[in-house]
Design an enzyme around this catalytic site. Structure first.
Site, mmCIF file in Angstrom:
data_model
loop_
_atom_site.group_PDB
_atom_site.id
_atom_site.type_symbol
_atom_site.label_atom_id
_atom_site.label_comp_id
_atom_site.label_asym_id
_atom_site.label_seq_id
_atom_site.Cartn_x
_atom_site.Cartn_y
_atom_site.Cartn_z
ATOM 1 N N LYS A 161 -7.355 3.742 7.657
ATOM 2 C CA LYS A 161 -6.314 4.675 7.222
ATOM 3 C C LYS A 161 -6.822 6.116 7.169
ATOM 4 O O LYS A 161 -6.156 7.042 7.635
ATOM 5 C CB LYS A 161 -5.789 4.261 5.840
ATOM 6 C CG LYS A 161 -5.012 2.946 5.824
ATOM 7 C CD LYS A 161 -4.648 2.577 4.393
ATOM 8 C CE LYS A 161 -3.893 1.260 4.339
ATOM 9 N NZ LYS A 161 -3.556 0.851 2.965
ATOM 10 N N SER A 171 0.808 -1.213 0.000
ATOM 11 C CA SER A 171 0.000 0.000 0.000
ATOM 12 C C SER A 171 0.844 1.266 0.000
ATOM 13 O O SER A 171 0.296 2.361 0.065
ATOM 14 C CB SER A 171 -0.940 0.014 1.210
ATOM 15 O OG SER A 171 -0.206 0.096 2.411
#
Length: 788
Positions: free
Chosen positions: A716, A673
């Site tokens: 996130k 990511s």
């Protein structure tokens, strides 16, 4: 009268009287010769009791009492570690002055005389009372007659005290009080008092010992009679509890077991009856039949599922988790329609403390079924699931069958906790054993090694929990329906604490809401500064710490009720904040970008830092990065060199080393990511242009320049919002995940969706890159990579 200065010898854990002879042990010191120190005035020294024993024997002036004895040193022997000194106390003395010279302690002294203030009949009466008490104490010891006869002949109270105090179990302080007393009369009275206390202590100890022995004998007798009764009852086929139980034969016929299982039980019962009561195999068969008969068999008609009531139970017990509760209600609706098949297998996946296990308990309550929980963390033996074969000593059924026995029904809600923490051991793979349990096509005929009979688990509602899908084998995961339980936002944690946690914690500590209250800002400070987790387990611990600290103040009446805990008082009770969240700075330098990461305790932002230095084209990676992030760094560098070739003409990559660092180097970091953040940081460094600090990003990149979707978007983005981020870059394929983000977070942020790295460059640096197909890279060699 005053004498010359003599060395002082510390006597620990004892008091010496005039006339006493002792053997003392003194540790050797490499730089001192004790024998030379004691050769003064014909081997004489001063012996003084110490107040507190020191292991190293290095005493100071303040460690000593002020009176002691003059010792005549008879003999000194030594080995590698100790001096052994034979001494005799010849006079009672008082220290005039202590001296410390070169690490040695010495003193001047004066002889002390005892005061003989008792004589005649009074002295005789005092002596007789002491001897009488010595005889009474001596009754508790075998062979004490000789000692009693010896002390009867000692008429001097001072000498008698010195002899007796060697054997009395009293403190050095008490002995020293008797030693220091100059009066014979007072010394004798203190000695009598010590003897009386000793006699009472020994009498109490003997009483306890006699009582314990009597109870032990009674317990042994009862156990022996109980064993005899058991043998007689077995002989008559009337085992203990027979009035409440029928014999095995009748119980087998009346049970709901399938016919093939009944036939097997009948055969075992015939063996049981044929065996002698003393046979060890008889007990094995008895346990086996009891297990068969105590299991629930047949079908239990479950109450009709009331979806409205089930929704109410879930809402009352759990704040938030709307998607999870909707998914569970949908599952219950299917069960309501599909009446002939009640069994189901769900897998709740999420971070610790998010309520996965308690959701299982709420489902059991909503369905009005028994609740059974089984923890699988660390299980490495297949027999824990399937049981032991009866040929083994102390064989037991597996924990699945034991759970069904506790449930007393064939359709419980069975929670398999921590299924991702199963381990493979030398005794088989328990995860493979669970395949039969959790496969709807097989669990109707589950066979436990101990039972050796098919047992129907098809009506059981299995709910497994896990923190991550990574530790679950693929075939096992394929048999379960996955429901993801995401981490809580701070707002959700606040409401959970208000509606559930505070009441539970206060009740656990005996506190009412009239006594202790937490303000809104106080509770939010606990959540922000003292917990760092996806769930609420740590929050509950901090509330418990608040309750403990407050309960002391409430009990001591040092606070006005109600005691109100605001943000300032939180720090008073819990100390300085224990959690540090990464926060954005004022402005990033070129070469720095803000990424977003998922962790088991929620989301977090991380800063990607890059720097060039003279070298030969090496790529240096630090920050404890995993293999996936290392590969992402290599791809990002290759993309920069290929896509920005026109904009970096003349930039000599082969003469510079690139160092990429991700702070918090003690924390392992890995996962697909960070590609976009790495690419952006390197591009920023090469172009010499900074990226705004209030923009964070996530997403992986391919070598073709495509921005790939990633997971954990909700966690996130929540972390980015908490850190002060205003804009977020996401892969275009993650657009649907924006809907999962809480509304209060979503409304504060601006989202930008990217599909290629060309769009990323355009967004940050307003540079239009040519199409990837038309680029002819001026350098294609991959840099050498080293990691630290």
């Amino acid at each position: 009268m005053s004498s010359q200065k003599l060395n002082v010898l510390g006597i620990s854990e004892m008091v010496m009287f005039k006339g006493n002879e002792m053997t003392l042990k003194v540790p050797k010191e490499s730089d001192k010769n004790l024998e030379n120190q004691l050769i003064v005035d014909g081997y004489k020294t001063i012996g003084i009791s110490v107040k507190k024993h020191r292991e190293d024997q290095k005493y100071k002036v303040e460690d000593f009492y002020q009176t002691g004895v003059l010792l005549d040193v008879k003999r000194i022997q030594q080995d590698n570690t100790y001096y052994t000194i034979n001494v005799k106390a010849i006079e009672k003395i008082a220290v005039d002055e202590f001296f410390e010279e070169g690490g040695n302690l010495s003193a001047t002294y004066s002889i002390l005389d005892e005061v003989s203030d008792v004589e005649g009949e009074e002295q005789k009466e005092l002596h007789n009372k002491i001897i009488e008490l010595v005889k009474e104490v001596g009754q508790y010891f075998k062979g004490s007659e000789g000692f009693v006869k010896y002390v009867e002949d000692i008429q001097n109270i001072s000498i008698l005290s010195g002899v007796l105090l060697q054997y009395l179990n009293i403190s050095v302080k008490e002995k020293y009080q008797i030693f220091e007393t100059p009066s014979y009369k007072e010394k004798g009275l203190l000695l009598i008092d010590a003897l009386i206390k000793q006699k009472e202590l020994y009498a109490f100890q003997k009483e306890i010992s006699d009582k314990f022995s009597k109870e032990a004998n009674q317990n042994y007798r009862k156990a022996f009679l109980r064993e005899q009764l058991k043998v007689i009852q077995e002989e008559l086929n009337e085992e203990e509890g027979a009035p409440k139980k029928k014999d095995f034969g009748k119980r087998i016929e009346e049970s709901l077991m399938p016919e093939e299982v009944k036939e097997s039980a009948r055969e075992e019962f015939r063996k049981f009856e044929a065996l002698s009561p003393q046979s060890t195999e008889r007990n094995v068969i008895s346990n086996y039949l009891e297990t068969l008969l105590s299991l629930p068999w047949g079908k239990f008609k479950a109450p009709d599922i009331d979806l409205t009531q089930a929704r109410q139970i879930l809402d009352d017990a759990h704040y938030g988790l709307d998607d999870v509760k909707n998914r569970i209600i949908q599952h219950l609706a299917v069960m309501k329609l599909k009446e002939e098949k009640q069994g189901s297998i769900l897998l709740l996946v999420g971070p610790p403390g998010t309520g996965k296990t308690s959701l299982g308990k709420s489902i059991a309550s909503a369905l009005e079924r028994p609740y059974v929980r089984m923890s699988l963390g660390g299980v490495r033996d297949e027999a824990e699931i399937r049981g032991h074969r009866r040929t083994y000593v102390a064989a037991l059924p597996g924990r699945i069958i034991q759970g069904m026995k506790r449930a007393t029904q064939t359709n419980p809600v069975f929670v398999l906790d921590e299924i991702d923490k199963l381990m493979v051991g030398a005794s088989g793979d328990p995860a493979s054993a669970l395949l039969e349990v959790l496969d709807p096509e097989q669990n109707g005929t589950f066979r436990d090694h101990y039972l050796e009979q098919a047992y129907d688990l098809s009506d059981v509602f299995f709910i497994a929990t896990a923190n991550s899908l990574r530790g679950i084998p693929g075939p096992l995961l394929d048999r379960m329906e996955v429901i993801e339980v995401s981490s809580y936002t701070n707002t959700e944690k606040y409401h959970i604490a208000r509606q559930h946690l505070i009441k539970d914690v206060w009740d656990d500590h005996g506190i009412t809401s009239e006594q202790l209250q937490v303000t809104e800002d106080g509770l939010k400070r606990i959540i922000d500064d003292y917990t760092r987790e996806a769930g609420v387990r740590s929050l509950k611990r901090q509330l418990a710490a608040i309750a403990r600290a407050a309960s002391e103040k409430i009990v001591m009446n040092t606070v006005t009720l109600p005691y109100v805990i605001d943000a300032k008082e939180v720090e008073v009770l819990l100390g300085h904040p224990k959690v540090r969240h990464e926060m954005i700075g004022k402005e990033n330098l070129p070469g720095v970008s803000t990424g977003m990461a998922w962790t088991p305790v929620g989301g977090e932002i991380l800063f990607i830092e890059t720097s060039f230095m003279p070298g030969n084209g090496k790529l240096i990676l630090t920050g404890k990065l995993g293999d996936v992030m290392k590969e992402s760094a290599q791809i990002a560098l290759s993309l920069v060199r290929s896509r920005l070739a026109m904009n970096t003409a003349g930039f000599e990559f082969n003469k510079r080393d690139l160092h990429i660092h991700v702070p918090s180097g003690a924390v392992p970091k890995d996962g697909p990511s960070a590609g976009v953040a790495l690419f952006s940081a390197i591009s920023s460094l090469v172009l010499g242009r900074s990226i705004p600090s209030d923009i964070s990003m996530t997403g992986e990149v391919s070598l073709r320049g495509t921005v790939l979707p990633v997971g954990g978007i909700k966690e996130k983005v929540i972390a980015a919002h908490r850190a002060g981020i205003k804009q977020v870059l996401l892969p275009i394929d993650n657009e649907k995940d924006i809907e999962d983000i809480p509304e209060e977070v979503r409304n504060d942020l601006t989202f930008h969706l990217m599909s290629t790295i060309e769009e990323v460059i355009k967004f940050f640096f307003d540079i239009d890159l040519p199409d990837a197909q038309s680029i002819n890279p001026f350098e294609t060699s991959a840099p050498e990579m080293t990691s630290h």
